[in-house]
Every structure is written in structure tokens, then in C-alpha cells.
Scaffold this active site. Structure first.
Site, short mmCIF file in Angstrom:
data_model
loop_
_atom_site.label_atom_id
_atom_site.label_comp_id
_atom_site.label_asym_id
_atom_site.label_seq_id
_atom_site.Cartn_x
_atom_site.Cartn_y
_atom_site.Cartn_z
N ARG A 13 31.77 47.07 27.87
CA ARG A 13 32.68 48.01 27.20
C ARG A 13 32.37 49.47 27.48
O ARG A 13 31.21 49.87 27.52
CB ARG A 13 32.63 47.78 25.69
CG ARG A 13 33.18 46.44 25.29
CD ARG A 13 33.27 46.27 23.78
NE ARG A 13 33.98 45.04 23.49
CZ ARG A 13 33.42 43.82 23.51
NH1 ARG A 13 32.13 43.70 23.75
NH2 ARG A 13 34.15 42.74 23.29
N HIS A 66 35.47 45.00 30.76
CA HIS A 66 35.46 44.25 32.03
C HIS A 66 36.49 44.76 33.04
O HIS A 66 37.18 43.97 33.69
CB HIS A 66 35.70 42.76 31.76
CG HIS A 66 34.62 42.09 30.96
ND1 HIS A 66 33.30 42.48 30.99
CD2 HIS A 66 34.66 41.03 30.09
CE1 HIS A 66 32.59 41.69 30.20
NE2 HIS A 66 33.39 40.81 29.64
N HIS A 99 30.33 36.31 35.24
CA HIS A 99 30.57 35.94 33.85
C HIS A 99 30.57 34.44 33.58
O HIS A 99 31.33 33.95 32.74
CB HIS A 99 31.90 36.56 33.39
CG HIS A 99 31.98 36.83 31.94
ND1 HIS A 99 31.90 35.84 30.99
CD2 HIS A 99 32.14 37.98 31.25
CE1 HIS A 99 32.03 36.37 29.79
NE2 HIS A 99 32.16 37.67 29.92
N ASP A 123 25.83 38.83 21.25
CA ASP A 123 26.71 39.48 22.22
C ASP A 123 26.10 40.85 22.46
O ASP A 123 26.66 41.88 22.10
CB ASP A 123 28.13 39.57 21.65
CG ASP A 123 29.14 39.96 22.72
OD1 ASP A 123 28.73 40.10 23.89
OD2 ASP A 123 30.32 40.13 22.39
N GLU A 152 24.76 37.98 31.83
CA GLU A 152 25.43 38.91 32.75
C GLU A 152 24.50 40.07 33.10
O GLU A 152 24.29 40.97 32.30
CB GLU A 152 26.69 39.46 32.06
CG GLU A 152 27.59 38.39 31.49
CD GLU A 152 28.49 38.94 30.39
OE1 GLU A 152 29.02 40.06 30.51
OE2 GLU A 152 28.66 38.24 29.37
C1 BGC Z 1 31.45 40.28 26.13
C2 BGC Z 1 32.17 39.75 24.93
C3 BGC Z 1 33.58 39.45 25.28
C4 BGC Z 1 33.61 38.49 26.44
C5 BGC Z 1 34.99 38.22 26.90
C6 BGC Z 1 31.52 39.25 27.20
O1 BGC Z 1 30.90 39.74 28.35
O2 BGC Z 1 30.12 40.59 25.86
O3 BGC Z 1 32.13 40.68 23.88
O4 BGC Z 1 34.28 38.91 24.20
O5 BGC Z 1 32.87 38.99 27.50
O6 BGC Z 1 35.01 37.09 27.69
#
Ligand code: BGC
Length: 340
Positions: free
Chosen positions: A69, A94, A169, A242, A307
Site C-alpha cells: 500500500r 499492488h 503473491h 498482514d 512477499e
Molecule cells: C496484502 C493484503 C491484501 C492482499 C490482497 C496482500 O499482499 O497484504 O492486505 O488484502 O494482498 O490480495
């Protein structure tokens, strides 16, 4: 030109098979033998390529131009404020609405002797893509070694100063996708600090906090379930983990970031990176409404994403690692998932 649905496989002699598609470079399967030689697919996802194309586009995909983010999608670069498109409440996640996970990559066989098999994936992101400055040329190598290392190497060059943070991811479940949750998986992290978040939407506060005495302490191995079950306020915010962890001893060279172990199957995975951080995401938003591998619902905590990355929102946090890629310079990032 590749089609979104084109499927590629890289294999080694130990029975490890990585399967990916051209859209997003999405890793849709990694088959790994367990301690008795029984093979399971250890990345969560769907049962067919069609379902993968229609489903959650982040599963196993290459995320960018800036993975994770950026608060309000805004940052300053060379004295100018850049406003990116926002796709996650009022934040940029992303790489935006049309991130690299959504692009059809050009995939070519790669003949490098250090790999059993490998491919090179290429993408050109035009100047102004999702409002990012500079035309960015990206190359990603997916390679598999006889040591069961799935190696991901990213490099990129921009025509103008820009920011960059690429990642992969895949959500791992070492018992086998569709066999349950990762609550019983044991996690060890080479991280004595992490970056706390400020609310349910998961943006970082800018603090770099000690994990000691918190649910985020994986310096000594513990199960993911133990962390999730704790009453830690950071866990409560996102119903799991997260969070970005700060890799100890970061110096730009490849080092061990994390080790994940499934006691049931005996499978273990080590994650190595030359990046400063790693986001651990336990998939709290899965609600069981989608059908995944083995015909099982994709439930909360069905897998864990690991990640490797620069920290979230680095472009707005001066004390975080630098995410600026200068015009003509090369971004390099290596991530290795090693199956044991
Ligand atoms: C993030 C999550 C997000 C997800 C979406 C992750 O990399 O940390 O917050 O909801 O990606 O697939």
C-alpha cells in the site's frame, strides 16, 4: 504475443513442478513431494486456468509497479506530488486497478545452466501507467534448481525517475492446497522488528517496532495459529497477520528471511531475499465462498503469502528503505523459495 491463458511448467528431477500462466506470471501450482514422496500442490488457487483467470488476480501473481500500500496513493518525487490511481479504499494497492498481476507477460524459454528449467517473463509498462512516471521495462526470471529452489529474479529499468517494489503473491499451504488452514504451520522469521499498521485497511504507521513480547515474535519458531489466537491488537485489526517484517542484517545480499514448516507432511520452505522486508499475509479475507483446489472452499487462513519487498509506503516514509529507481538505473530483486 502470449495469450492470458498460456500455461508454462518448470520441472526438476526431484518431482518439483512449478506451473504458471502468462497473465500476471501467475503461479497456479507448485507440486512438491512430502517426506514419504507423496506429491501435493502447495500454493492455494483454483482448479482450472479458466477459474484462475476469472478469480482473485493476486494469487501467485507478480505485483507492481509498487506492491503493497501507498497511503492515499500519493507521494513526492523530485519536488512534484504524484497522485496514483487508488483501488483499495482511498489507498493504492499492488500497483493499482490495472496492476502487473493483470497484464499478459511475454514468456520465453531461458537457457541458463544453473537452472533445471527456467523462463524469462517480460513486460513494458508505459510512461504514466496507473499514473507512475517513466516507461518501465521489466524482466522476471522464473527458475527451478535441482536443490528445489524456485528462484524469482526481477530487474527493471525506467526512462524517468520512478518508484518500484515488485513482489510475488503466492499463498503457501505446505500440507497441500485445499487440505485445511495454515494454523498448524510453524513459522520462524529472521526479523526482530516489524512495521505496525494503523487500522483495518492495513496502512503502516511509520513505526519500526520490536516484535519481542508481541504476537509478531517469530524469532523462535511458533505456529501461525498461536499468533492468530492471541489477543494482540495488531492481529485483531486484520484477523490474522498482514504485516511487513524487517529482515535482520539486511545488506542487499541474499539472506534467509523466513522458514515455514508443516509438521503433518514434513514439508519445509525457506525464503531467501536481498530485499529489506517481507509481508506475511495469512489470507484473512478468504470467506469460503470460492472453490479452490481439491474442490475445497478457499477458507480464511487457507494459505500464507510471503512477499519479499521494500517496506509498504516507503515513498512517504523517509526512514524506510529507498524505493526510488532513478532513470537508467537497474532495479534488482531476488526471491528464493526453497523446498526441503
Ligand atoms: C496484502 C493484503 C491484501 C492482499 C490482497 C496482500 O499482499 O497484504 O492486505 O488484502 O494482498 O490480495
Amino acid at each position: 504475443m502470449n495469450k492470458a491463458s498460456d500455461v508454462f511448467k518448470i520441472k526438476n528431477r526431484n518431482g518439483v513442478v512449478v506451473t504458471f500462466i502468462a497473465r500476471g506470471g501467475q503461479v497456479i501450482g507448485i507440486e512438491v513431494p512430502d517426506r514419504d514422496g507423496q506429491v501435493d500442490d502447495v500454493v492455494i488457487g483454483y482448479q482450472s486456468v479458466e477459474d484462475a483467470l476469472a478469480g482473485d488476480g493476486y494469487f501467485g501473481a507478480i505485483c507492481g509497479r509498487y506492491a503493497n500500500r501507498i497511503v492515499e496513493g500519493k507521494f513526492d518525487l523530485n519536488g512534484e506530488t504524484i497522485q496514483l490511481d487508488c483501488n483499495n479504499d482511498k489507498n493504492h494497492l499492488h500497483g493499482g486497478v490495472d496492476g502487473f498481476n493483470n497484464r499478459v507477460w511475454e514468456v520465453k524459454p531461458n537457457q541458463e545452466k544453473r537452472f533445471s528449467e527456467s523462463y524469462k517473463l517480460a513486460l513494458v509498462s508505459p510512461d504514466g501507467d496507473q499514473k507512475y512516471p517513466g516507461e518501465l521495462k521489466i524482466e522476471v526470471v522464473y527458475g527451478l534448481t535441482e536443490e528445489n529452489e524456485f528462484v524469482i529474479e526481477y530487474n527493471a529499468v525506467s526512462s524517468k525517475d520512478t518508484i518500484i517494489n515488485l513482489t510475488s503473491h503466492a499463498y503457501f499451504n505446505l500440507e497441500g492446497a485445499g487440505k485445511g488452514t495454515v494454523e498448524g504451520h510453524e513459522l520462524e522469521m529472521n526479523a526482530s522488528k516489524y512495521t505496525p499498521i494503523s487500522g483495518v485497511i492495513g496502512t503502516v504507521t511509520g513505526d519500526i517496532a520490536d516484535v519481542k513480547g508481541t504476537a509478531m515474535d517469530f524469532v523462535d519458531t511458533k505456529t501461525i495459529g498461536e499468533a492468530i489466537a492471541s489477543d494482540d491488537a495488531q492481529v485483531a485489526l486484520v484477523d490474522g497477520i498482514d504485516h511487513n517484517f524487517v529482515i535482520d542484517g539486511y545488506d542487499g545480499n541474499l539472506r534467509l528471511a523466513a522458514r515455514l514448516n508443516d509438521p503433518v507432511s514434513g514439508r519445509e520452505m525457506e525464503v531467501f531475499t536481498d530485499q529489506p522486508g517481507i509481508q506475511i499475509y495469512t489470507g484473512s479475507h478468504f470467506d469460503g465462498t470460492e472453490t479452490g483446489k481439491l474442490g475445497s472452499p478457499i477458507v480464511k487462513w487457507a494459505g500464507v503469502a510471503m512477499e519479499t519487498q521494500i517496506f509498504p509506503d516507503s515513498p512517504n516514509k523517509e526512514h524506510f528503505p529507498n524505493a526510488v529507481l532513478k532513470a537508467g538505473e537497474t532495479y534488482n530483486h531476488t526471491c528464493v523459495y526453497k523446498f526441503i
